[in-house]
Design an enzyme around this catalytic site. Sequence first.
Site, PDB file in Angstrom:
ATOM      1  N   ASP A   1       5.027   0.901  12.008  1.00  0.00           N
ATOM      2  CA  ASP A   1       3.793   0.287  11.503  1.00  0.00           C
ATOM      3  C   ASP A   1       3.614  -1.157  11.970  1.00  0.00           C
ATOM      4  O   ASP A   1       2.612  -1.791  11.634  1.00  0.00           O
ATOM      5  CB  ASP A   1       3.762   0.336   9.961  1.00  0.00           C
ATOM      6  CG  ASP A   1       3.597   1.753   9.449  1.00  0.00           C
ATOM      7  OD1 ASP A   1       3.218   2.633  10.242  1.00  0.00           O
ATOM      8  OD2 ASP A   1       3.851   1.982   8.248  1.00  0.00           O
TER       9      ASP A   1
ATOM     10  N   LYS B   1       0.849  -1.209   0.000  1.00  0.00           N
ATOM     11  CA  LYS B   1       0.000   0.000   0.000  1.00  0.00           C
ATOM     12  C   LYS B   1       0.876   1.246   0.000  1.00  0.00           C
ATOM     13  O   LYS B   1       0.668   2.168  -0.790  1.00  0.00           O
ATOM     14  CB  LYS B   1      -0.901   0.007   1.242  1.00  0.00           C
ATOM     15  CG  LYS B   1      -1.507   1.371   1.543  1.00  0.00           C
ATOM     16  CD  LYS B   1      -2.268   1.404   2.844  1.00  0.00           C
ATOM     17  CE  LYS B   1      -1.452   1.684   4.074  1.00  0.00           C
ATOM     18  NZ  LYS B   1      -1.229   3.092   4.443  1.00  0.00           N
ATOM     19  N   ASN B   2       1.878   1.273   0.894  1.00  0.00           N
ATOM     20  CA  ASN B   2       2.655   2.504   1.048  1.00  0.00           C
ATOM     21  C   ASN B   2       3.617   2.757  -0.109  1.00  0.00           C
ATOM     22  O   ASN B   2       4.110   3.871  -0.262  1.00  0.00           O
ATOM     23  CB  ASN B   2       3.389   2.511   2.394  1.00  0.00           C
ATOM     24  CG  ASN B   2       2.421   2.755   3.545  1.00  0.00           C
ATOM     25  OD1 ASN B   2       1.268   3.116   3.312  1.00  0.00           O
ATOM     26  ND2 ASN B   2       2.882   2.554   4.767  1.00  0.00           N
TER      27      ASN B   2
ATOM     28  N   ARG C   1      -8.527  -0.002   4.999  1.00  0.00           N
ATOM     29  CA  ARG C   1      -7.682   1.015   4.353  1.00  0.00           C
ATOM     30  C   ARG C   1      -6.379   0.417   3.851  1.00  0.00           C
ATOM     31  O   ARG C   1      -5.796   0.912   2.896  1.00  0.00           O
ATOM     32  CB  ARG C   1      -7.320   2.113   5.361  1.00  0.00           C
ATOM     33  CG  ARG C   1      -8.501   2.877   5.860  1.00  0.00           C
ATOM     34  CD  ARG C   1      -8.029   4.034   6.650  1.00  0.00           C
ATOM     35  NE  ARG C   1      -7.350   4.946   5.731  1.00  0.00           N
ATOM     36  CZ  ARG C   1      -7.319   6.242   5.866  1.00  0.00           C
ATOM     37  NH1 ARG C   1      -7.916   6.803   6.883  1.00  0.00           N
ATOM     38  NH2 ARG C   1      -6.688   7.005   4.997  1.00  0.00           N
TER      39      ARG C   1
ATOM     40  N   ARG D   1       1.714  14.714  13.118  1.00  0.00           N
ATOM     41  CA  ARG D   1       2.036  14.537  11.700  1.00  0.00           C
ATOM     42  C   ARG D   1       2.024  15.824  10.855  1.00  0.00           C
ATOM     43  O   ARG D   1       1.215  15.974   9.933  1.00  0.00           O
ATOM     44  CB  ARG D   1       1.126  13.474  11.074  1.00  0.00           C
ATOM     45  CG  ARG D   1       1.195  12.172  11.823  1.00  0.00           C
ATOM     46  CD  ARG D   1       0.472  11.074  11.132  1.00  0.00           C
ATOM     47  NE  ARG D   1       1.188  10.544   9.991  1.00  0.00           N
ATOM     48  CZ  ARG D   1       0.687   9.620   9.180  1.00  0.00           C
ATOM     49  NH1 ARG D   1      -0.510   9.148   9.380  1.00  0.00           N
ATOM     50  NH2 ARG D   1       1.401   9.171   8.168  1.00  0.00           N
TER      51      ARG D   1
ATOM     52  N   CYS E   1      -4.098  13.658  13.199  1.00  0.00           N
ATOM     53  CA  CYS E   1      -4.211  12.234  12.886  1.00  0.00           C
ATOM     54  C   CYS E   1      -4.163  11.490  14.211  1.00  0.00           C
ATOM     55  O   CYS E   1      -3.454  11.904  15.128  1.00  0.00           O
ATOM     56  CB  CYS E   1      -3.039  11.857  11.991  1.00  0.00           C
ATOM     57  SG  CYS E   1      -2.873  10.113  11.712  1.00  0.00           S
TER      58      CYS E   1
HETATM   59  N1  EPU Z   1       7.407  14.640  10.354  1.00  0.00           N
HETATM   60  C1  EPU Z   1       7.619  15.971  10.612  1.00  0.00           C
HETATM   61  N2  EPU Z   1       7.451  16.862   9.585  1.00  0.00           N
HETATM   62  C2  EPU Z   1       7.084  16.481   8.337  1.00  0.00           C
HETATM   63  C3  EPU Z   1       6.883  15.122   8.070  1.00  0.00           C
HETATM   64  C4  EPU Z   1       7.044  14.215   9.113  1.00  0.00           C
HETATM   65  O1  EPU Z   1       7.950  16.349  11.728  1.00  0.00           O
HETATM   66  O2  EPU Z   1       6.957  17.347   7.449  1.00  0.00           O
HETATM   67  C5  EPU Z   1       7.592  13.651  11.434  1.00  0.00           C
HETATM   68  C6  EPU Z   1       6.343  12.819  11.706  1.00  0.00           C
HETATM   69  O3  EPU Z   1       5.451  13.489  12.595  1.00  0.00           O
HETATM   70  C7  EPU Z   1       6.933  11.563  12.299  1.00  0.00           C
HETATM   71  C8  EPU Z   1       8.220  11.392  11.513  1.00  0.00           C
HETATM   72  O4  EPU Z   1       8.528  12.700  10.985  1.00  0.00           O
HETATM   73  O5  EPU Z   1       7.245  11.736  13.654  1.00  0.00           O
HETATM   74  C9  EPU Z   1       8.152  10.394  10.379  1.00  0.00           C
HETATM   75  O6  EPU Z   1       6.973  10.597   9.615  1.00  0.00           O
HETATM   76  P1  EPU Z   1       6.945  10.338   8.045  1.00  0.00           P
HETATM   77  O7  EPU Z   1       6.890  11.645   7.342  1.00  0.00           O
HETATM   78  O8  EPU Z   1       8.057   9.422   7.682  1.00  0.00           O
HETATM   79  O9  EPU Z   1       5.555   9.625   7.862  1.00  0.00           O
HETATM   80  P2  EPU Z   1       4.727   9.595   6.515  1.00  0.00           P
HETATM   81  O10 EPU Z   1       5.643   9.653   5.370  1.00  0.00           O
HETATM   82  O11 EPU Z   1       3.631  10.585   6.588  1.00  0.00           O
HETATM   83  C10 EPU Z   1       4.759   7.010   6.142  1.00  0.00           C
HETATM   84  C11 EPU Z   1       3.761   5.888   6.101  1.00  0.00           C
HETATM   85  C12 EPU Z   1       3.209   5.643   7.491  1.00  0.00           C
HETATM   86  C13 EPU Z   1       4.384   5.277   8.409  1.00  0.00           C
HETATM   87  C14 EPU Z   1       5.421   6.417   8.389  1.00  0.00           C
HETATM   88  C15 EPU Z   1       6.674   6.092   9.190  1.00  0.00           C
HETATM   89  C16 EPU Z   1       2.793   6.076   3.888  1.00  0.00           C
HETATM   90  C17 EPU Z   1       1.610   6.353   3.047  1.00  0.00           C
HETATM   91  N3  EPU Z   1       2.658   6.261   5.201  1.00  0.00           N
HETATM   92  O12 EPU Z   1       4.053   8.163   6.600  1.00  0.00           O
HETATM   93  O13 EPU Z   1       2.354   4.496   7.371  1.00  0.00           O
HETATM   94  O14 EPU Z   1       3.923   5.083   9.723  1.00  0.00           O
HETATM   95  O15 EPU Z   1       5.837   6.662   7.015  1.00  0.00           O
HETATM   96  O16 EPU Z   1       7.287   4.955   8.720  1.00  0.00           O
HETATM   97  O17 EPU Z   1       3.825   5.655   3.395  1.00  0.00           O
HETATM   98  C18 EPU Z   1       0.562   3.073   7.935  1.00  0.00           C
HETATM   99  O18 EPU Z   1       0.747   2.466   6.875  1.00  0.00           O
HETATM  100  O19 EPU Z   1      -0.186   2.625   8.851  1.00  0.00           O
HETATM  101  C19 EPU Z   1       1.233   4.361   8.149  1.00  0.00           C
HETATM  102  C20 EPU Z   1       0.812   5.257   9.044  1.00  0.00           C
END
Ligand code: EPU
Length: 422
Positions: A309, A22-23, A401, A120, A115
């Site tokens: 995750d 999915k991701n 989802r 996030r 969220c």
């Molecule tokens: N963060 C910031 N600023 C930003 C972006 C992120 O401070 O602009 C922080 C976040 O709050 C968090 C950390 O950085 O503490 C890492 O977050 P990341 O940006 O890596 O998360 P994401 O890219 O939004 C993806 C996955 C999530 C998974 C996270 C961490 C997808 C669609 N989502 O989210 O997947 O938990 O990476 O590995 O790829 C799930 O599948 O259940 C899911 C939530």
Amino acid sequence: MDKLLVHGGTPIHGAITISGSKNASLPILAAALLTEEDVVVRRVPDVSDTNYMVQILTGLGADVERFSGTVRITADDITDTAPYDIVRRMRASVCMMGPLLARNGRCVVALPGGCVIGDRPVDLHIRGLEALGAKAEIEGGNVILSAPDGLHGTTIDLCGENGPTVLGTDNVMMAATLAEGTTTITSAACEPEVVDLAEFLNSMGAKVTGAGTPTITIEGVAKLHGCVHNVIPDRIEAGTFMVAAALAGEGVTLRRVHEGHLSSISAILRRAGHQVKFNESGDACTIHRGDNPVPADIVTEPYPGYPTDMQAQMTALFATTPGTSQVTDTIFPQRFMHCSELKRMGADIQVHEGTATIKGVDKLSAAPVMASDLRASAALVLAALTAEGTTEINRLYHIDRGYEHIDEKLEALGANVERVRA
Ligand code: EPU
């Protein structure tokens, strides 16, 4: 709205095939906007998040066809606005920003709200796109990015307080493919899903190197073209079924996995006394529940560390593992909603400042429970497999989802589950 009834106590065994990730699918589908030519993405899981992504692409003006796991996208004439109505349903819609900005020189994307798994923010995404030359304004809950003079390569550090960002790395990487000159991302996320996106972009004619390491280099090109791509297997779906097998399994085989992507999960399961064996090519594994499971400690970390995750699912395993285990989430320290529901099933868990301390009990007992987010719901399903009685898991849409046909896959392994109307 559906709910899942899990009649606990039936051992699981047999073999299933793991779906596409999915991701990985979500940013890859978004990246199809970078070309006006036909893009074909295979092994896209049939889950509601990929359906939302298809709706977003269609809403932006792309032609999208979906059949048997294959999505064909032609984005020859697209608008630049992803409205709140769509973005609010799926946070990952923020990965539209990079491709829309690169393709149109402007985009309007609604900012996602809070969220359940944590705050996030998207500050790193915006900072990265600004470094490429975009101007960002926040207006009416939207971020408006514009780059009238085009995007220009530069060096961008994407490390935040909690480490690198996966979708932030994706956004900058996608935008940089069409920027003038060379972009270097430092502190890039190293997740396999980022590597899959880089491979997809390269098949479209992009010049991306270093994906999978903390430094990614993107040499901008003038145009990208169509391609065909197979999405990697879903390591979190695989990990979830590995934990199911460690809880209730009498020999469960998972086909179409990637051994390297599952190293940290396999290591914890082995440390906890279970058997995980991969075939020679590393694309199938068999898990046997250990006779004498022991507790273990986990600290979530960016890849190749233990994934956030997969922390809820492992907490469900430790709930009935003799001894005391600790699970710390450094990425989303508030991601412990599943613990209060597990406690309603008789688990002994204390959560304090991002760490759950779990004292294993003999057995959990069935209860009506509420799914709160995708991985928390998966943890409840796992716990229910060995609980005494019938557990009723409400708000099943959370699990739909991200898990393709989870009830059918569990049934194929012999679990006694029923999807019913709530
Ligand atoms: N963060 C910031 N600023 C930003 C972006 C992120 O401070 O602009 C922080 C976040 O709050 C968090 C950390 O950085 O503490 C890492 O977050 P990341 O940006 O890596 O998360 P994401 O890219 O939004 C993806 C996955 C999530 C998974 C996270 C961490 C997808 C669609 N989502 O989210 O997947 O938990 O990476 O590995 O790829 C799930 O599948 O259940 C899911 C939530």
